[in-house]
Write a protein that holds these residues in place. Structure first.
Motif, PDB file in Angstrom:
ATOM      1  N   ARG A 100      -0.494  -7.973 -10.419  1.00 37.83           N
ATOM      2  CA  ARG A 100      -1.233  -6.755 -10.042  1.00 37.83           C
ATOM      3  C   ARG A 100      -2.323  -7.081  -9.014  1.00 37.83           C
ATOM      4  O   ARG A 100      -2.527  -6.318  -8.057  1.00 37.83           O
ATOM      5  N   ALA A 112      -2.029  -4.862  -0.474  1.00 37.93           N
ATOM      6  CA  ALA A 112      -2.393  -3.542   0.046  1.00 37.93           C
ATOM      7  C   ALA A 112      -3.591  -3.649   0.984  1.00 37.93           C
ATOM      8  O   ALA A 112      -3.616  -3.023   2.056  1.00 37.93           O
ATOM      9  N   ARG A 147      -2.565  -5.700  -5.105  1.00 38.10           N
ATOM     10  CA  ARG A 147      -3.809  -5.104  -4.601  1.00 38.10           C
ATOM     11  C   ARG A 147      -4.270  -5.812  -3.328  1.00 38.10           C
ATOM     12  O   ARG A 147      -4.658  -5.176  -2.354  1.00 38.10           O
ATOM     13  N   SER A 163      -5.234   5.106   0.864  1.00 37.10           N
ATOM     14  CA  SER A 163      -4.503   4.105   0.105  1.00 37.10           C
ATOM     15  C   SER A 163      -4.341   4.519  -1.361  1.00 37.10           C
ATOM     16  O   SER A 163      -5.193   5.198  -1.933  1.00 37.10           O
ATOM     17  N   GLU A 181      -9.539   0.981  -6.540  1.00 33.13           N
ATOM     18  CA  GLU A 181      -9.607  -0.468  -6.719  1.00 33.13           C
ATOM     19  C   GLU A 181     -10.094  -1.195  -5.472  1.00 33.13           C
ATOM     20  O   GLU A 181     -10.427  -2.379  -5.522  1.00 33.13           O
ATOM     21  N   TYR A 199      -4.639   2.502  -3.571  1.00 28.55           N
ATOM     22  CA  TYR A 199      -5.599   1.647  -4.266  1.00 28.55           C
ATOM     23  C   TYR A 199      -7.041   2.040  -3.935  1.00 28.55           C
ATOM     24  O   TYR A 199      -7.930   1.197  -3.930  1.00 28.55           O
TER      25      TYR A 199
END
Length: 365
Positions: free
Chosen positions: A55, A62, A59, A19, A24, A21
Protein backbone atom coordinates in the motif's frame (compact mmCIF):
# COMPACT_ATOMS: atom_id res chain seq x y z
CA UNK A 1 15.68 31.28 -9.35
CA UNK A 2 12.54 32.50 -7.60
CA UNK A 3 10.95 29.23 -6.56
CA UNK A 4 8.37 31.07 -4.45
CA UNK A 5 6.76 32.66 -7.53
CA UNK A 6 6.98 29.41 -9.49
CA UNK A 7 5.36 27.25 -6.81
CA UNK A 8 2.68 29.86 -6.16
CA UNK A 9 1.78 30.26 -9.83
CA UNK A 10 1.85 26.51 -10.57
CA UNK A 11 0.87 24.80 -7.35
CA UNK A 12 1.46 21.09 -6.96
CA UNK A 13 -1.82 20.96 -5.05
CA UNK A 14 -3.73 21.37 -8.34
CA UNK A 15 -2.48 17.93 -9.28
CA UNK A 16 -2.92 16.45 -5.80
CA UNK A 17 -6.61 17.40 -5.68
CA UNK A 18 -7.29 15.23 -8.72
CA UNK A 19 -5.62 12.18 -7.19
CA UNK A 20 -7.34 9.19 -5.61
CA UNK A 21 -4.77 9.61 -2.83
CA UNK A 22 -5.75 13.19 -2.01
CA UNK A 23 -6.16 12.48 1.72
CA UNK A 24 -2.99 10.39 1.94
CA UNK A 25 -0.89 12.86 -0.08
CA UNK A 26 -1.40 16.29 1.45
CA UNK A 27 1.88 17.65 0.12
CA UNK A 28 2.99 20.75 -1.74
CA UNK A 29 6.25 22.54 -2.56
CA UNK A 30 7.16 25.44 -0.25
CA UNK A 31 8.96 28.68 -1.13
CA UNK A 32 12.28 26.78 -1.20
CA UNK A 33 10.81 24.20 -3.62
CA UNK A 34 10.93 21.51 -0.92
CA UNK A 35 8.11 18.94 -0.71
CA UNK A 36 6.33 19.39 2.63
CA UNK A 37 3.08 18.27 4.25
CA UNK A 38 0.49 21.05 3.95
CA UNK A 39 -0.55 20.73 7.61
CA UNK A 40 2.47 19.49 9.57
CA UNK A 41 5.13 21.01 7.22
CA UNK A 42 7.13 17.80 7.65
CA UNK A 43 9.06 16.06 4.82
CA UNK A 44 7.50 13.17 2.94
CA UNK A 45 6.90 10.00 4.98
CA UNK A 46 6.95 6.71 3.09
CA UNK A 47 5.47 4.54 5.85
CA UNK A 48 2.04 6.16 5.90
CA UNK A 49 0.35 2.80 6.35
CA UNK A 50 2.00 0.95 9.21
CA UNK A 51 3.86 -2.19 8.11
CA UNK A 52 2.10 -2.37 4.75
CA UNK A 53 4.76 -2.26 2.03
CA UNK A 54 2.46 -2.78 -0.97
CA UNK A 55 0.00 0.00 0.00
CA UNK A 56 2.86 2.39 0.79
CA UNK A 57 4.51 1.54 -2.53
CA UNK A 58 1.30 2.27 -4.46
CA UNK A 59 0.95 5.58 -2.63
CA UNK A 60 4.54 6.47 -3.50
CA UNK A 61 3.97 5.41 -7.11
CA UNK A 62 0.96 7.74 -7.26
CA UNK A 63 3.14 10.57 -5.97
CA UNK A 64 5.74 9.77 -8.62
CA UNK A 65 3.22 10.02 -11.46
CA UNK A 66 1.88 13.31 -10.10
CA UNK A 67 5.45 14.63 -10.00
CA UNK A 68 5.86 13.65 -13.66
CA UNK A 69 2.78 15.67 -14.58
CA UNK A 70 3.93 18.63 -12.50
CA UNK A 71 7.46 18.66 -13.95
CA UNK A 72 6.06 18.47 -17.50
CA UNK A 73 3.88 21.47 -16.68
CA UNK A 74 6.88 23.39 -15.35
CA UNK A 75 8.90 22.57 -18.47
CA UNK A 76 6.20 24.04 -20.71
CA UNK A 77 4.89 26.91 -18.58
CA UNK A 78 8.05 28.07 -16.76
CA UNK A 79 10.86 27.02 -19.12
CA UNK A 80 8.73 27.62 -22.25
CA UNK A 81 9.78 24.32 -23.83
CA UNK A 82 7.76 22.50 -26.48
CA UNK A 83 6.70 18.87 -26.15
CA UNK A 84 7.64 16.90 -29.27
CA UNK A 85 6.23 13.41 -29.95
CA UNK A 86 8.27 10.68 -31.63
CA UNK A 87 8.29 8.86 -34.02
CA UNK A 88 7.49 11.89 -36.15
CA UNK A 89 5.07 10.09 -38.49
CA UNK A 90 3.42 7.84 -35.89
CA UNK A 91 -0.34 8.20 -35.40
CA UNK A 92 -2.02 5.05 -34.07
CA UNK A 93 0.78 3.55 -31.99
CA UNK A 94 2.44 4.16 -28.60
CA UNK A 95 4.68 7.22 -28.80
CA UNK A 96 7.38 8.72 -26.66
CA UNK A 97 8.25 12.41 -26.49
CA UNK A 98 10.92 14.88 -25.44
CA UNK A 99 11.11 18.63 -24.86
CA UNK A 100 13.00 21.36 -26.66
CA UNK A 101 13.18 25.14 -26.73
CA UNK A 102 11.65 27.10 -29.59
CA UNK A 103 15.09 27.87 -31.06
CA UNK A 104 16.68 24.47 -30.44
CA UNK A 105 16.93 23.58 -34.12
CA UNK A 106 17.49 27.07 -35.48
CA UNK A 107 20.03 28.56 -33.06
CA UNK A 108 23.14 28.75 -35.25
CA UNK A 109 25.57 28.77 -32.35
CA UNK A 110 24.72 26.74 -29.22
CA UNK A 111 22.66 23.65 -28.41
CA UNK A 112 22.64 21.83 -25.06
CA UNK A 113 21.30 18.28 -24.69
CA UNK A 114 20.35 16.83 -21.28
CA UNK A 115 20.55 13.04 -20.88
CA UNK A 116 19.46 11.62 -17.51
CA UNK A 117 20.27 8.49 -15.52
CA UNK A 118 18.33 5.22 -15.79
CA UNK A 119 15.26 4.90 -13.55
CA UNK A 120 11.54 5.52 -13.16
CA UNK A 121 11.87 9.30 -13.58
CA UNK A 122 11.15 11.08 -16.85
CA UNK A 123 12.16 14.24 -18.74
CA UNK A 124 12.94 17.18 -16.48
CA UNK A 125 14.15 15.07 -13.55
CA UNK A 126 17.63 14.07 -12.46
CA UNK A 127 16.17 11.93 -9.69
CA UNK A 128 12.63 11.40 -8.42
CA UNK A 129 13.85 10.42 -4.95
CA UNK A 130 15.95 13.57 -4.75
CA UNK A 131 12.95 15.76 -5.61
CA UNK A 132 10.99 14.10 -2.80
CA UNK A 133 13.82 14.28 -0.28
CA UNK A 134 15.68 17.47 -1.23
CA UNK A 135 13.34 19.44 -3.50
CA UNK A 136 13.08 20.67 -7.08
CA UNK A 137 16.28 22.71 -6.81
CA UNK A 138 18.35 19.52 -6.49
CA UNK A 139 16.29 16.77 -8.14
CA UNK A 140 14.80 18.49 -11.19
CA UNK A 141 16.58 19.67 -14.35
CA UNK A 142 14.85 23.06 -14.23
CA UNK A 143 17.79 25.02 -12.69
CA UNK A 144 20.05 23.58 -15.42
CA UNK A 145 17.54 24.44 -18.16
CA UNK A 146 17.09 28.00 -16.87
CA UNK A 147 20.86 28.52 -16.72
CA UNK A 148 21.23 27.18 -20.27
CA UNK A 149 18.52 29.51 -21.60
CA UNK A 150 20.16 32.47 -19.85
CA UNK A 151 23.43 31.50 -21.55
CA UNK A 152 21.75 31.60 -24.99
CA UNK A 153 21.68 27.86 -25.57
CA UNK A 154 18.95 26.15 -27.51
CA UNK A 155 18.03 23.14 -25.41
CA UNK A 156 16.82 19.57 -25.90
CA UNK A 157 15.65 17.55 -22.88
CA UNK A 158 15.69 13.85 -23.68
CA UNK A 159 13.23 11.38 -22.18
CA UNK A 160 15.27 8.14 -22.33
CA UNK A 161 13.31 6.22 -19.68
CA UNK A 162 9.94 6.54 -21.42
CA UNK A 163 10.20 3.16 -23.10
CA UNK A 164 6.81 1.45 -22.70
CA UNK A 165 3.13 2.25 -22.52
CA UNK A 166 1.64 0.72 -19.39
CA UNK A 167 -1.90 -0.25 -20.35
CA UNK A 168 -3.20 0.01 -16.78
CA UNK A 169 -1.56 3.31 -15.88
CA UNK A 170 -2.52 4.81 -19.24
CA UNK A 171 -6.15 4.58 -18.13
CA UNK A 172 -5.61 5.62 -14.51
CA UNK A 173 -3.16 8.52 -14.64
CA UNK A 174 -4.68 11.70 -15.99
CA UNK A 175 -3.53 15.05 -14.63
CA UNK A 176 -5.97 17.94 -14.05
CA UNK A 177 -4.45 19.78 -16.99
CA UNK A 178 -4.81 16.95 -19.48
CA UNK A 179 -1.44 15.23 -19.26
CA UNK A 180 -1.49 11.50 -19.87
CA UNK A 181 1.31 9.81 -17.98
CA UNK A 182 2.77 7.18 -20.28
CA UNK A 183 4.63 4.95 -17.86
CA UNK A 184 7.74 3.12 -19.01
CA UNK A 185 8.56 1.19 -15.89
CA UNK A 186 7.62 -2.33 -14.87
CA UNK A 187 8.90 -1.71 -11.37
CA UNK A 188 9.23 1.29 -9.08
CA UNK A 189 12.96 1.23 -8.43
CA UNK A 190 16.02 -0.96 -8.83
CA UNK A 191 16.00 -4.46 -7.24
CA UNK A 192 16.48 -4.31 -3.50
CA UNK A 193 15.01 -0.84 -3.11
CA UNK A 194 12.23 -0.71 -0.48
CA UNK A 195 10.03 1.26 -2.90
CA UNK A 196 10.04 -1.55 -5.50
CA UNK A 197 6.77 -3.14 -6.56
CA UNK A 198 6.63 -6.87 -7.07
CA UNK A 199 3.87 -6.92 -9.68
CA UNK A 200 4.91 -6.47 -13.30
CA UNK A 201 2.58 -4.36 -15.42
CA UNK A 202 1.57 -5.22 -18.98
CA UNK A 203 3.55 -2.88 -21.22
CA UNK A 204 3.88 -2.16 -24.94
CA UNK A 205 7.31 -0.98 -26.24
CA UNK A 206 7.37 2.47 -27.84
CA UNK A 207 8.77 2.48 -31.37
CA UNK A 208 12.30 3.89 -31.59
CA UNK A 209 12.26 4.46 -27.81
CA UNK A 210 12.16 0.96 -26.36
CA UNK A 211 15.58 1.58 -24.78
CA UNK A 212 17.46 4.74 -23.73
CA UNK A 213 20.01 4.05 -26.49
CA UNK A 214 17.30 3.79 -29.16
CA UNK A 215 15.54 6.94 -27.93
CA UNK A 216 18.77 8.96 -27.97
CA UNK A 217 19.84 7.68 -31.40
CA UNK A 218 16.46 8.57 -32.91
CA UNK A 219 16.55 12.14 -31.60
CA UNK A 220 20.18 12.48 -32.70
CA UNK A 221 19.32 11.40 -36.26
CA UNK A 222 16.12 13.41 -36.68
CA UNK A 223 16.75 16.53 -34.60
CA UNK A 224 20.23 17.15 -33.14
CA UNK A 225 22.16 16.24 -36.30
CA UNK A 226 19.83 18.39 -38.43
CA UNK A 227 20.00 21.39 -36.10
CA UNK A 228 21.72 24.57 -37.22
CA UNK A 229 23.93 24.66 -34.11
CA UNK A 230 27.64 24.53 -34.79
CA UNK A 231 28.40 23.89 -31.12
CA UNK A 232 26.52 21.06 -29.39
CA UNK A 233 27.15 20.14 -25.76
CA UNK A 234 25.82 17.27 -23.65
CA UNK A 235 25.25 17.04 -19.90
CA UNK A 236 24.75 13.40 -18.96
CA UNK A 237 24.19 11.65 -15.62
CA UNK A 238 24.82 8.06 -14.55
CA UNK A 239 23.61 5.58 -17.18
CA UNK A 240 23.27 8.53 -19.56
CA UNK A 241 27.07 8.44 -19.87
CA UNK A 242 26.94 4.87 -21.15
CA UNK A 243 24.19 5.87 -23.59
CA UNK A 244 26.27 8.79 -24.90
CA UNK A 245 29.34 6.59 -25.41
CA UNK A 246 27.14 4.14 -27.32
CA UNK A 247 26.01 7.02 -29.55
CA UNK A 248 29.64 8.10 -30.00
CA UNK A 249 30.63 4.62 -31.18
CA UNK A 250 27.60 4.19 -33.46
CA UNK A 251 27.76 7.72 -34.95
CA UNK A 252 31.48 8.32 -34.60
CA UNK A 253 32.17 10.92 -37.27
CA UNK A 254 28.89 12.79 -36.81
CA UNK A 255 29.32 13.13 -33.04
CA UNK A 256 33.01 14.05 -33.23
CA UNK A 257 32.23 16.85 -35.70
CA UNK A 258 29.04 18.15 -34.07
CA UNK A 259 29.76 17.96 -30.32
CA UNK A 260 32.30 20.28 -28.72
CA UNK A 261 31.97 19.29 -25.04
CA UNK A 262 30.46 16.58 -22.84
CA UNK A 263 29.96 16.96 -19.08
CA UNK A 264 29.62 13.51 -17.55
CA UNK A 265 28.20 13.29 -14.03
CA UNK A 266 29.11 10.14 -12.07
CA UNK A 267 28.84 8.27 -15.35
CA UNK A 268 28.21 4.53 -15.82
CA UNK A 269 30.18 4.37 -19.08
CA UNK A 270 33.13 2.00 -19.52
CA UNK A 271 35.79 3.24 -21.91
CA UNK A 272 37.63 -0.05 -22.35
CA UNK A 273 34.49 -2.06 -23.11
CA UNK A 274 32.71 0.57 -25.21
CA UNK A 275 35.49 2.32 -27.13
CA UNK A 276 38.01 -0.53 -27.22
CA UNK A 277 41.29 0.44 -28.86
CA UNK A 278 39.89 3.11 -31.18
CA UNK A 279 42.65 5.69 -30.84
CA UNK A 280 40.61 8.46 -32.46
CA UNK A 281 37.71 8.05 -30.03
CA UNK A 282 40.05 7.77 -27.05
CA UNK A 283 41.85 10.95 -28.07
CA UNK A 284 38.53 12.72 -28.65
CA UNK A 285 37.06 11.99 -25.21
CA UNK A 286 40.29 13.12 -23.52
CA UNK A 287 39.94 16.53 -25.17
CA UNK A 288 36.16 16.92 -25.26
CA UNK A 289 34.86 15.21 -22.11
CA UNK A 290 35.16 15.82 -18.38
CA UNK A 291 33.55 13.80 -15.61
CA UNK A 292 32.37 15.00 -12.21
CA UNK A 293 32.38 11.98 -9.91
CA UNK A 294 31.15 11.45 -6.34
CA UNK A 295 34.00 12.08 -3.96
CA UNK A 296 34.83 13.34 -0.46
CA UNK A 297 37.12 15.90 -2.09
CA UNK A 298 36.02 19.54 -2.60
CA UNK A 299 34.28 20.45 -5.85
CA UNK A 300 36.51 20.43 -8.96
CA UNK A 301 39.50 18.83 -7.24
CA UNK A 302 41.14 16.31 -9.61
CA UNK A 303 40.36 12.66 -8.87
CA UNK A 304 42.72 9.87 -9.91
CA UNK A 305 41.44 7.31 -12.40
CA UNK A 306 42.49 3.70 -12.88
CA UNK A 307 42.16 3.89 -16.67
CA UNK A 308 44.65 6.35 -18.18
CA UNK A 309 42.72 6.33 -21.45
CA UNK A 310 39.56 7.78 -19.82
CA UNK A 311 38.60 11.47 -19.77
CA UNK A 312 39.75 13.85 -16.98
CA UNK A 313 37.83 13.40 -13.70
CA UNK A 314 37.12 15.92 -10.95
CA UNK A 315 35.09 15.84 -7.76
CA UNK A 316 31.37 16.63 -7.86
CA UNK A 317 31.65 18.00 -4.33
CA UNK A 318 29.39 15.30 -2.90
CA UNK A 319 29.41 11.58 -2.20
CA UNK A 320 25.72 11.32 -3.11
CA UNK A 321 25.16 10.14 -6.71
CA UNK A 322 21.69 11.73 -6.95
CA UNK A 323 22.88 15.13 -5.68
CA UNK A 324 25.88 15.30 -8.03
CA UNK A 325 24.03 17.10 -10.88
CA UNK A 326 23.04 19.99 -8.62
CA UNK A 327 26.31 20.32 -6.69
CA UNK A 328 28.37 20.40 -9.91
CA UNK A 329 25.99 22.56 -11.99
CA UNK A 330 27.82 25.90 -11.81
CA UNK A 331 31.16 24.19 -12.37
CA UNK A 332 29.81 22.37 -15.44
CA UNK A 333 28.65 25.60 -17.09
CA UNK A 334 32.08 27.17 -16.48
CA UNK A 335 33.61 24.15 -18.18
CA UNK A 336 31.25 24.45 -21.17
CA UNK A 337 32.05 28.15 -21.49
CA UNK A 338 35.81 27.58 -21.34
CA UNK A 339 35.61 24.63 -23.75
CA UNK A 340 33.81 26.83 -26.27
CA UNK A 341 36.50 29.52 -26.00
CA UNK A 342 39.24 26.94 -26.45
CA UNK A 343 37.52 25.21 -29.35
CA UNK A 344 39.50 24.78 -32.55
CA UNK A 345 37.74 23.82 -35.76
CA UNK A 346 38.89 20.36 -36.79
CA UNK A 347 36.88 18.30 -39.25
CA UNK A 348 37.04 14.58 -38.56
CA UNK A 349 36.66 12.27 -41.55
CA UNK A 350 37.19 8.63 -42.40
CA UNK A 351 40.77 7.86 -43.40
CA UNK A 352 41.04 6.20 -46.84
CA UNK A 353 41.84 2.49 -46.68
CA UNK A 354 45.23 1.72 -48.21
CA UNK A 355 45.21 -1.57 -50.16
CA UNK A 356 48.11 -3.56 -51.57
CA UNK A 357 47.05 -2.73 -55.16
CA UNK A 358 47.14 1.00 -54.33
CA UNK A 359 50.62 0.64 -52.84
CA UNK A 360 51.92 -1.25 -55.91
CA UNK A 361 50.55 1.42 -58.27
CA UNK A 362 52.28 4.18 -56.28
CA UNK A 363 55.60 2.28 -56.33
CA UNK A 364 55.41 1.69 -60.09
CA UNK A 365 54.89 5.38 -60.94
Amino acid sequence: MNWFLITQELSFQKFMKQSAYMEELKYDFNEKAELRHTETHEPFVFNYYKNTLERNSKRYQALGHLLECYIYELLEKVCKLHKVYIPIQAVMEPRSFFFMSENALTNPSLLLVLLQDHGVFRAGQWSQQTIVRHGLQHGSQIPCIQLALQSDYGIIVLNPNDNFMDLKLEKECQSPLGYTVESSSTEMFQPGNPFSLSKVAQCIPKKYSSTPEEHTAYIWNHFILKSAAKNVAFIVHGYGGLVFMDLLVQKKWEVMNKVYAVALIDSAHHVEHQLGNDTQLLAWIKHHCREWITSHKPLDKPVATVLKMDCPKVSAGTENHSLAPSTSLQSIFKYLKNALKAKTTVHFSRMPIVTRSCTKRKQST
